[in-house]
Write an enzyme that holds these catalytic residues in place. Sequence first.
Site, PDB file in Angstrom:
ATOM      1  N   LYS A 214       0.656  -1.114   0.222  1.00  0.00           N
ATOM      2  CA  LYS A 214      -0.046  -0.089   0.100  1.00  0.00           C
ATOM      3  C   LYS A 214       0.744   1.591  -0.068  1.00  0.00           C
ATOM      4  O   LYS A 214       1.593   1.422   0.768  1.00  0.00           O
ATOM      5  CB  LYS A 214      -0.881  -0.186   1.197  1.00  0.00           C
ATOM      6  CG  LYS A 214      -2.139   1.349   1.428  1.00  0.00           C
ATOM      7  CD  LYS A 214      -2.964   0.897   2.435  1.00  0.00           C
ATOM      8  CE  LYS A 214      -3.699   2.296   2.039  1.00  0.00           C
ATOM      9  NZ  LYS A 214      -4.300   2.462   3.914  1.00  0.00           N
ATOM     10  N   HIS A 233      -4.537   2.815  14.461  1.00  0.00           N
ATOM     11  CA  HIS A 233      -4.716   1.124  14.320  1.00  0.00           C
ATOM     12  C   HIS A 233      -3.838   0.025  14.542  1.00  0.00           C
ATOM     13  O   HIS A 233      -2.777   0.205  15.094  1.00  0.00           O
ATOM     14  CB  HIS A 233      -5.671   1.125  12.837  1.00  0.00           C
ATOM     15  CG  HIS A 233      -4.478   0.710  12.183  1.00  0.00           C
ATOM     16  ND1 HIS A 233      -3.569   2.087  11.737  1.00  0.00           N
ATOM     17  CD2 HIS A 233      -3.235   0.063  11.032  1.00  0.00           C
ATOM     18  CE1 HIS A 233      -3.059   2.236  11.161  1.00  0.00           C
ATOM     19  NE2 HIS A 233      -1.855   0.863  10.875  1.00  0.00           N
ATOM     20  N   ASP A 235      -2.134  -3.181  12.879  1.00  0.00           N
ATOM     21  CA  ASP A 235      -2.422  -4.476  11.565  1.00  0.00           C
ATOM     22  C   ASP A 235      -2.454  -5.769  11.409  1.00  0.00           C
ATOM     23  O   ASP A 235      -2.115  -6.149  12.915  1.00  0.00           O
ATOM     24  CB  ASP A 235      -0.381  -4.399  10.749  1.00  0.00           C
ATOM     25  CG  ASP A 235       0.176  -2.699  10.621  1.00  0.00           C
ATOM     26  OD1 ASP A 235      -1.103  -1.880  10.517  1.00  0.00           O
ATOM     27  OD2 ASP A 235       0.457  -2.566   9.801  1.00  0.00           O
ATOM     28  N   HIS A 289      -0.649   2.025  16.368  1.00  0.00           N
ATOM     29  CA  HIS A 289      -0.125   3.758  15.297  1.00  0.00           C
ATOM     30  C   HIS A 289      -1.350   4.057  14.836  1.00  0.00           C
ATOM     31  O   HIS A 289      -2.203   3.912  14.196  1.00  0.00           O
ATOM     32  CB  HIS A 289       0.833   2.757  14.488  1.00  0.00           C
ATOM     33  CG  HIS A 289       0.371   1.630  13.635  1.00  0.00           C
ATOM     34  ND1 HIS A 289       0.438   0.844  14.269  1.00  0.00           N
ATOM     35  CD2 HIS A 289       0.328   2.355  12.300  1.00  0.00           C
ATOM     36  CE1 HIS A 289       0.600  -0.288  13.150  1.00  0.00           C
ATOM     37  NE2 HIS A 289       0.403   0.554  11.889  1.00  0.00           N
TER      38      HIS A 289
HETATM   39  C1  OGA Z   1      -0.412   1.706   7.535  1.00  0.00           C
HETATM   40  C2  OGA Z   1       0.278   2.463   8.210  1.00  0.00           C
HETATM   41  C3  OGA Z   1       1.692   4.569   8.570  1.00  0.00           C
HETATM   42  C4  OGA Z   1       2.833   5.169   7.759  1.00  0.00           C
HETATM   43  O1  OGA Z   1      -0.692   2.035   6.233  1.00  0.00           O
HETATM   44  O2  OGA Z   1      -0.967   0.444   8.167  1.00  0.00           O
HETATM   45  O3  OGA Z   1       0.070   2.690   9.676  1.00  0.00           O
HETATM   46  O4  OGA Z   1       3.874   5.592   8.239  1.00  0.00           O
HETATM   47  N1  OGA Z   1       0.820   3.778   7.724  1.00  0.00           N
HETATM   48  O5  OGA Z   1       2.230   5.594   6.320  1.00  0.00           O
HETATM   49 NI    NI Z   2      -0.187   0.169   9.441  1.00  0.00          NI
END
Ligand code: OGA
Ligand code: NI
Length: 353
Positions: A214, A233, A235, A289
Amino acid sequence: MTSVAPRVESLASSGIQSIPKEYIRPQEELTSIGNVFEEVQKEEGPQVPTIDLKEIESEDKEVRERCRLELKKAAMDWGVMHLVNHGISEELMDRVREVGQKFFQLPIEEKEKYANDQGSGMIQGYGSKLANNASGQLEWEDYFFHLVYPEDKRDLSIWPKTPTDYTEITSAYARQLRGLASKILSALSLCLGLEQGRLEKEVGGLEQLLLQMKINYYPKCPQPELALGVEAHTDVSALTFILHNMVPGLQLFYQGKWVTAKCVPNSIIMHIGDTIEILSNGKFKSILHRGLVNKEKVRISWAVFCEPPKDKIILKPLPETVSETEPPLFPPRTFAQHIEHKLFRKTQDALSK
Ligand code: OGA
Ligand code: NI
């Protein structure tokens, strides 16, 4: 038109001075959102640990074990760490950042050709969060989501065709990360007193563990103190590996406080996800986080979620991690059921407010 989701990028570039109400966090959350640059200047307080993997496969047993012990402590205490000397070249990481950035530099109309269609279950592609509850809460980011490993499960037809080397570079990175994931799973297995290949097998092995990338694109935000790029959230993955463009924003909820992660050059951030937390019966932590945004700089991160198959594996604490004094902390659930359960709980929480 494949999607009607508003793109945060177009909002951000429209010149608005105040953000639409859907992006404003609820009152109780606003008090904890500070300015990321003020936060990062404070040096005191706990920091995300940095783990040097140079010795993880040393010929020398003692050296190897010392390295593993550091990893174990970080996994048990924080569940997130900066990995250095992880074996993936600086050059490849730079190129991953470059091709991703180039894709996001395309005009929105070009990116829309890659739009996903969440309504019909096509989750891969270019997207933005859709409001999924009564509050209509949105996040300050657009993203590109696609499966990058195993190679036979990729749908290359939906991958960015611009820049032309996107597929080659991203594939090479995915292959390298898959190797790193194996190394980490093997070390974590030994930390739990298991056979070295155990966790790898429990999350599906080479054939079934899915690596989903992502690319999180966080545009500049005129009111960063009111919004979040990603809401708080944990992961759901087994492990998550994150690369970013050296703009701070990731925060970890550690000992009751939000800690902003420093940017460590050439490091890869690694999270222990819920899947490993469950298998280890909570010995390894999946930390809460979130991502802040800011006024000055676009932030981009490349998160790769290593996930077990949705239905084929029942996740539960491994028998070796359970004892009379350490009863199982998690009921048996498939990965899909675990996600469903989290969603259900979140809905219930929202309703009971
Ligand atoms: C995620 C996330 C944090 C970031 O995509 O699950 O926690 O640093 N991203 O972008
Ligand atoms: Ni995350």
